[in-house]
Scaffold this active site. Structure first.
Site, PDB file in Angstrom:
ATOM      1  N   LYS A  23      15.074  -5.844 -13.319  1.00  0.00           N
ATOM      2  CA  LYS A  23      15.581  -4.747 -12.436  1.00  0.00           C
ATOM      3  C   LYS A  23      16.945  -4.221 -13.325  1.00  0.00           C
ATOM      4  O   LYS A  23      17.752  -5.051 -13.340  1.00  0.00           O
ATOM      5  CB  LYS A  23      15.565  -5.289 -11.038  1.00  0.00           C
ATOM      6  CG  LYS A  23      16.177  -4.112 -10.061  1.00  0.00           C
ATOM      7  CD  LYS A  23      16.533  -4.639  -8.522  1.00  0.00           C
ATOM      8  CE  LYS A  23      15.243  -5.476  -8.221  1.00  0.00           C
ATOM      9  NZ  LYS A  23      15.690  -5.777  -7.029  1.00  0.00           N
ATOM     10  N   CYS A  41      24.061   9.226 -14.391  1.00  0.00           N
ATOM     11  CA  CYS A  41      22.832   9.537 -14.730  1.00  0.00           C
ATOM     12  C   CYS A  41      21.484   9.198 -13.821  1.00  0.00           C
ATOM     13  O   CYS A  41      21.610   8.127 -13.068  1.00  0.00           O
ATOM     14  CB  CYS A  41      22.136   8.981 -16.068  1.00  0.00           C
ATOM     15  SG  CYS A  41      20.590   9.312 -16.591  1.00  0.00           S
TER      16      CYS A  41
END
Ligand code: FES
Length: 77
Positions: A23, A41
């Site tokens: 993750k 982002c």
């Protein structure tokens, strides 16, 4: 008994960032923000991830998507 989850490769959002990790998590201490505006982002195409490098512009042109960065603004007191 549940059926095995299908892997949907076509629907991957993250194509190449930290693929070795199960993750991807980024933690930003708000106290460490140096400049007044910092863009993070959200398109997963930045070469400077997690900071936006404007790669979302090309991604949106190529795909018709409409993603953009998260902009954190710091007030100067
Ligand atoms: Fe991903 Fe700008 S590069 S949001």
């Amino acid at each position: 008994f549940l059926p095995k989850k299908k892997k949907q490769k076509d629907s991957l959002i993250n194509l190449k960032i930290q693929k070795e990790n199960p993750k991807v998590v980024n933690e930003i201490d708000i106290e460490d923000l140096k400049s007044t505006n910092v863009c993070y982002c959200r398109c997963w195409r930045s070469k400077t991830f997690p900071v936006c490098d404007k790669s979302h512009i090309k991604h949106n042109e190529l795909t018709g998507d409409n993603v953009g960065p998260l902009i954190l603004k710091k007030k100067i007191l």
